[in-house]
Design a protein around this motif. Structure first.
Motif, mmCIF file in Angstrom:
data_model
loop_
_atom_site.group_PDB
_atom_site.id
_atom_site.type_symbol
_atom_site.label_atom_id
_atom_site.label_comp_id
_atom_site.label_asym_id
_atom_site.label_seq_id
_atom_site.Cartn_x
_atom_site.Cartn_y
_atom_site.Cartn_z
ATOM 1 N N ALA A 1 0.834 -1.198 0.000
ATOM 2 C CA ALA A 1 0.000 0.000 0.000
ATOM 3 C C ALA A 1 0.869 1.248 0.000
ATOM 4 C CB ALA A 1 -0.930 0.018 1.211
ATOM 5 N N GLY A 2 0.340 2.313 -0.552
ATOM 6 C CA GLY A 2 1.031 3.594 -0.622
ATOM 7 C C GLY A 2 0.546 4.335 -1.849
ATOM 8 N N GLY A 3 1.442 5.059 -2.486
ATOM 9 C CA GLY A 3 1.071 5.757 -3.714
ATOM 10 C C GLY A 3 -0.003 6.792 -3.485
ATOM 11 N N GLY A 4 -0.796 7.043 -4.520
ATOM 12 C CA GLY A 4 -1.861 8.025 -4.435
ATOM 13 C C GLY A 4 -2.387 8.352 -5.809
ATOM 14 N N GLY A 5 -2.921 9.553 -5.961
ATOM 15 C CA GLY A 5 -3.436 9.968 -7.251
ATOM 16 C C GLY A 5 -4.657 10.843 -7.102
ATOM 17 N N SER B 1 -4.559 6.178 -0.902
ATOM 18 C CA SER B 1 -3.655 5.038 -0.878
ATOM 19 C C SER B 1 -4.035 4.066 -1.979
ATOM 20 C CB SER B 1 -3.696 4.342 0.487
ATOM 21 O OG SER B 1 -2.625 3.437 0.602
ATOM 22 N N VAL B 2 -3.040 3.297 -2.412
ATOM 23 C CA VAL B 2 -3.219 2.352 -3.512
ATOM 24 C C VAL B 2 -2.551 1.037 -3.132
ATOM 25 C CG1 VAL B 2 -2.807 1.958 -5.980
ATOM 26 C CG2 VAL B 2 -3.051 4.304 -5.136
ATOM 27 N N VAL B 3 -3.196 -0.063 -3.461
ATOM 28 C CA VAL B 3 -2.589 -1.380 -3.352
ATOM 29 C C VAL B 3 -2.447 -1.909 -4.773
ATOM 30 C CG1 VAL B 3 -2.874 -3.759 -2.561
ATOM 31 C CG2 VAL B 3 -3.542 -1.871 -1.081
ATOM 32 N N CYS B 4 -1.235 -2.334 -5.132
ATOM 33 C CA CYS B 4 -0.969 -2.788 -6.496
ATOM 34 C C CYS B 4 -0.283 -4.146 -6.483
ATOM 35 C CB CYS B 4 -0.052 -1.806 -7.207
ATOM 36 S SG CYS B 4 -0.719 -0.147 -7.317
ATOM 37 N N ASP C 1 1.993 3.488 -17.533
ATOM 38 C CA ASP C 1 3.355 3.961 -17.736
ATOM 39 C C ASP C 1 4.130 3.598 -16.475
ATOM 40 O OD1 ASP C 1 5.712 5.190 -18.473
ATOM 41 O OD2 ASP C 1 4.940 7.235 -18.307
ATOM 42 N N GLY C 2 4.797 2.454 -16.489
ATOM 43 C CA GLY C 2 5.484 1.976 -15.297
ATOM 44 C C GLY C 2 4.482 1.625 -14.218
ATOM 45 N N LYS C 3 4.505 2.385 -13.117
ATOM 46 C CA LYS C 3 3.591 2.145 -11.997
ATOM 47 C C LYS C 3 2.467 3.173 -11.935
ATOM 48 C CE LYS C 3 6.812 -0.227 -8.958
ATOM 49 N NZ LYS C 3 7.362 -0.269 -7.596
ATOM 50 N N VAL D 1 -3.657 7.110 -11.144
ATOM 51 C CA VAL D 1 -3.388 6.241 -10.001
ATOM 52 C C VAL D 1 -1.899 5.931 -10.016
ATOM 53 C CG1 VAL D 1 -3.796 3.962 -8.999
ATOM 54 C CG2 VAL D 1 -5.697 5.220 -10.040
ATOM 55 N N GLU D 2 -1.235 6.238 -8.900
ATOM 56 C CA GLU D 2 0.197 6.016 -8.798
ATOM 57 C C GLU D 2 0.464 4.915 -7.770
ATOM 58 O OE1 GLU D 2 1.513 9.888 -7.691
ATOM 59 O OE2 GLU D 2 1.020 10.739 -9.645
ATOM 60 N N CYS D 3 0.956 3.769 -8.269
ATOM 61 C CA CYS D 3 1.294 2.658 -7.378
ATOM 62 C C CYS D 3 2.562 2.998 -6.608
ATOM 63 C CB CYS D 3 1.529 1.391 -8.191
ATOM 64 S SG CYS D 3 0.031 0.732 -8.962
ATOM 65 N N PRO D 4 2.679 2.442 -5.381
ATOM 66 C CA PRO D 4 3.882 2.702 -4.584
ATOM 67 C C PRO D 4 5.111 2.053 -5.197
ATOM 68 C CG PRO D 4 2.398 1.174 -3.453
ATOM 69 C CD PRO D 4 1.726 1.611 -4.692
#
Length: 153
Positions: A49-53, A66-69, A124-126, A150-153
Motif C-alpha cells: 500500500a502507498g502511492g496516491g493519485g 492510498s493504492v494497493v498494487c 506507464d510503469g507504476k 493512479v500512482e502505485c507505490p
C-alpha cells in the motif's frame, strides 16, 4: 455475448480485488480500521500500500489516499482508497487482456467505461491514467464523466 454477460466477465477481477481491500480493515465501510481520521495510516501499513493519485468523478476532484498494487508479468490488480469512499479498480487476468477499469462509489454503485474497447487505462510503469470518458452504472441510466491518475507505490 450479451451486454450483461460482458459486464459479468469484466466485473469478476474487480470483485476479487474489492473483497481483498474490504477485508483489510474494520467496520467503517471503506475497508479501513476504525481509527478515526488517521485510519489511512493503518491502510498504508498493508504490504504494497502507498502511492496516491486523483479521481475526477462527475466534476468532483477526489484525492486518492492510498493504492494497493499487484503488478506481475501475467496480471494487474490495482485498488484505491479515498477519504469519501470512492475506489478505482484496475485489472487484467492475463497479459493478452486489455486493462479494465471500474469505479465504486461509497454506496457501492459500480461505474464502467461506456463503449470501451481495448485498454480502459494507460499504464506507464507504476502509473495508470484515464482521460475524461463517459461511465455508466449498474443501477440506472445515468452517465457521468470520470478520469483518474493512479500512482502505485
Amino acid at each position: 455475448m450479451t451486454k450483461m454477460g460482458d459486464i459479468r466477465l469484466r466485473v469478476a477481477p474487480f470483485v476479487v480485488a474489492f473483497v481483498v481491500l474490504s477485508a483489510c480493515g474494520g467496520g467503517n465501510g471503506r475497508g479501513l480500521p476504525d481509527d478515526g481520521p488517521g485510519s489511512d495510516e493503518a491502510f498504508g501499513a498493508i504490504p504494497g500500500a502507498g502511492g496516491g493519485g486523483t479521481l475526477i468523478f462527475d466534476g468532483e476532484e477526489i484525492r486518492i489516499d492510498s493504492v494497493v498494487c499487484v503488478l506481475t508479468d501475467d496480471a494487474i490488480d490495482v485498488g484505491t482508497v479515498s477519504e469519501p469512499g470512492h475506489r478505482v479498480l484496475l485489472g487484467t487476468n492475463n497479459p493478452f487482456n486489455p486493462i479494465s477499469a471500474q469505479i465504486l462509489t461509497p454506496d457501492f454503485l459500480q461505474w464502467f467505461p461506456q463503449n470501451a474497447s481495448g485498454d480502459q487505462a494507460q499504464r506507464d510503469g507504476k502509473t495508470f491514467t484515464s482521460g475524461p470518458r463517459p461511465y455508466f452504472n449498474n443501477s440506472d441510466d445515468r452517465i457521468i464523466e470520470a478520469s483518474f491518475t493512479v500512482e502505485c507505490p
